[in-house]
Design a protein around this motif. Structure first.
Motif, PDB file in Angstrom:
ATOM      1  N   UNK A 128       0.794  -1.221   0.000  1.00 48.15           N
ATOM      2  CA  UNK A 128       0.000   0.000   0.000  1.00 48.15           C
ATOM      3  C   UNK A 128       0.831   1.277   0.000  1.00 48.15           C
ATOM      4  N   UNK A 129       2.048   1.233   0.486  1.00 49.80           N
ATOM      5  CA  UNK A 129       2.844   2.448   0.597  1.00 49.80           C
ATOM      6  C   UNK A 129       3.453   2.816  -0.752  1.00 49.80           C
ATOM      7  N   UNK A 130       3.795   4.078  -0.972  1.00 48.39           N
ATOM      8  CA  UNK A 130       4.228   4.522  -2.304  1.00 48.39           C
ATOM      9  C   UNK A 130       5.374   3.720  -2.899  1.00 48.39           C
ATOM     10  N   UNK A 131       6.349   3.327  -2.104  1.00 39.57           N
ATOM     11  CA  UNK A 131       7.498   2.591  -2.625  1.00 39.57           C
ATOM     12  C   UNK A 131       7.285   1.078  -2.662  1.00 39.57           C
ATOM     13  N   UNK A 132       6.141   0.608  -2.255  1.00 41.31           N
ATOM     14  CA  UNK A 132       5.866  -0.828  -2.243  1.00 41.31           C
ATOM     15  C   UNK A 132       5.434  -1.294  -3.630  1.00 41.31           C
ATOM     16  N   UNK A 133       6.342  -1.136  -4.582  1.00 37.97           N
ATOM     17  CA  UNK A 133       6.129  -1.528  -5.974  1.00 37.97           C
ATOM     18  C   UNK A 133       7.401  -2.224  -6.454  1.00 37.97           C
ATOM     19  N   UNK A 134       7.289  -2.982  -7.511  1.00 38.64           N
ATOM     20  CA  UNK A 134       8.448  -3.705  -8.022  1.00 38.64           C
ATOM     21  C   UNK A 134       8.468  -3.676  -9.538  1.00 38.64           C
ATOM     22  N   UNK A 135       9.661  -3.862 -10.089  1.00 40.68           N
ATOM     23  CA  UNK A 135       9.847  -3.970 -11.530  1.00 40.68           C
ATOM     24  C   UNK A 135      10.190  -5.412 -11.877  1.00 40.68           C
ATOM     25  N   UNK A 136       9.689  -5.855 -13.037  1.00 41.64           N
ATOM     26  CA  UNK A 136       9.884  -7.247 -13.456  1.00 41.64           C
ATOM     27  C   UNK A 136      10.493  -7.264 -14.857  1.00 41.64           C
ATOM     28  N   UNK A 137      11.592  -8.010 -14.992  1.00 39.46           N
ATOM     29  CA  UNK A 137      12.327  -8.065 -16.256  1.00 39.46           C
ATOM     30  C   UNK A 137      12.427  -9.506 -16.738  1.00 39.46           C
ATOM     31  N   UNK A 138      11.542  -9.897 -17.651  1.00 35.67           N
ATOM     32  CA  UNK A 138      11.550 -11.284 -18.124  1.00 35.67           C
ATOM     33  C   UNK A 138      12.743 -11.589 -19.027  1.00 35.67           C
ATOM     34  N   UNK A 146      14.551 -14.901 -15.052  1.00 37.01           N
ATOM     35  CA  UNK A 146      13.832 -13.635 -14.907  1.00 37.01           C
ATOM     36  C   UNK A 146      14.338 -12.901 -13.658  1.00 37.01           C
ATOM     37  N   UNK A 147      14.148 -11.585 -13.634  1.00 33.14           N
ATOM     38  CA  UNK A 147      14.645 -10.768 -12.526  1.00 33.14           C
ATOM     39  C   UNK A 147      13.538  -9.816 -12.070  1.00 33.14           C
ATOM     40  N   UNK A 148      13.357  -9.713 -10.771  1.00 29.77           N
ATOM     41  CA  UNK A 148      12.450  -8.729 -10.167  1.00 29.77           C
ATOM     42  C   UNK A 148      13.248  -7.858  -9.210  1.00 29.77           C
ATOM     43  N   UNK A 149      12.947  -6.565  -9.208  1.00 29.68           N
ATOM     44  CA  UNK A 149      13.634  -5.620  -8.319  1.00 29.68           C
ATOM     45  C   UNK A 149      12.564  -4.863  -7.534  1.00 29.68           C
ATOM     46  N   UNK A 150      12.359  -5.220  -6.263  1.00 30.13           N
ATOM     47  CA  UNK A 150      11.360  -4.511  -5.465  1.00 30.13           C
ATOM     48  C   UNK A 150      11.895  -3.207  -4.880  1.00 30.13           C
TER      49      UNK A 150
END
Length: 285
Positions: A54-64, A102-106
């Motif tokens: 819920x917080x503004x920075x609680x997002x992640x990027x996903x690179x397949x 694959x790589x995810x960066x939270x």
């Protein structure tokens, strides 16, 4: 001058953890990371700002990687829990994706807006989100591996007991928070004695510890090297599957070159960690 930790006074302790001051061209590395990451984030297949909390920075990027049912490497950025952003660290996808990973960066909320307990909880939440959305994202839910650099190395160890995690790679991590709580870094973290005890991986080895392969740079500050050495020794004394590799010549920033490079030492270790995980023998190096 009064010694407050391992014979160091406050000024010496602060210097012992000041990686930016210790590396003359640290800003050049940061600029290069940003430029490379911008290119990766601009790729059409990149999936950006997926919300896991819920917080503004609680997002992640996903690179397949483009591979079907790929393993997933979740990379947690550093910055002593109070600096940096996920957008700068997309560059770490370069090495793993060359091997069909694959790589995810939270991202995560930084201190002082969050206490360390909340930061750890957000990373756990990100792992749960990823496991729950494996089919949508196209990776193998049973092949989630986590790693991180500096404070991200601490967070890697702190969440390694998450049920979705099959193995981890802490890089130049912090495993004992006591010296952090005694110096300038604590001005924003505001760690108290209970938090130091509860969130120092050195003090809290979980019953379920997947294989962890630590890395530290041979040219890093001595305290950074000692942190990894002490944690690895304590884990091995408990019979846990934890190893440490010291990469000669690498400092706190150059060590990530070994993850950018598809043939780098950290990338090779990630590939081996995945390939040797039980029930993942179908993964090809």
């Amino acid at each position: 001058m009064t010694a407050i930790y391992r014979g160091m006074d406050r000024a010496a302790l602060d210097a012992a953890y000041d990686n930016t001051a210790a590396v003359a061209d640290s800003q050049a590395y940061r600029a290069r990371w940003w430029e490379t990451s911008a290119g990766i984030r601009a790729e059409p297949r990149s999936r950006l700002d997926l919300r896991y909390g819920t917080r503004p920075r609680a997002i992640l990027d996903y690179f397949p990687s483009g591979a079907a049912k790929a393993p997933l490497f979740v990379f947690i950025h550093g910055g002593y829990w109070q600096r940096n952003e996920k957008e700068r660290f997309a560059f770490v996808a370069s090495g793993p994706r060359a091997h069909g990973i694959d790589v995810a960066v939270p991202g995560y909320t930084l201190a002082p807006d969050a206490r360390l307990q909340e930061i750890v909880s957000e990373i756990r939440q990100a792992l749960t989100f990823l496991a729950d959305h494996a089919r949508d994202l196209g990776f193998d839910r049973n092949a989630i591996f986590v790693g991180g650099w500096s404070a991200g190395g601490h967070l890697t160890a702190a969440v390694s007991d998450h049920p979705a995690v099959r193995g981890g790679i802490p890089i130049s991590g912090i495993f004992d928070l006591e010296p952090i709580a005694l110096g300038v870094l604590n001005e924003k973290l505001a760690l108290d004695a209970d938090e130091v005890a509860a969130f120092s991986p050195l003090n809290r080895f979980a019953d379920r510890t997947p294989p962890l392969h630590l890395f530290a740079g041979g040219a890093e500050l001595p305290e950074l090297q000692r942190q990894s050495e002490t944690y690895a020794e304590a884990a091995r004394a408990r019979g846990l599957p934890v190893r440490l590799t010291v990469l000669r010549g690498h400092h706190h920033f150059s060590i990530l070159d070994e993850l950018i490079d598809p043939h780098g030492a950290i990338t090779r270790t990630l590939v081996d960690l995945i390939a040797t995980a039980p029930e993942l023998s179908c993964f090809k190096k």
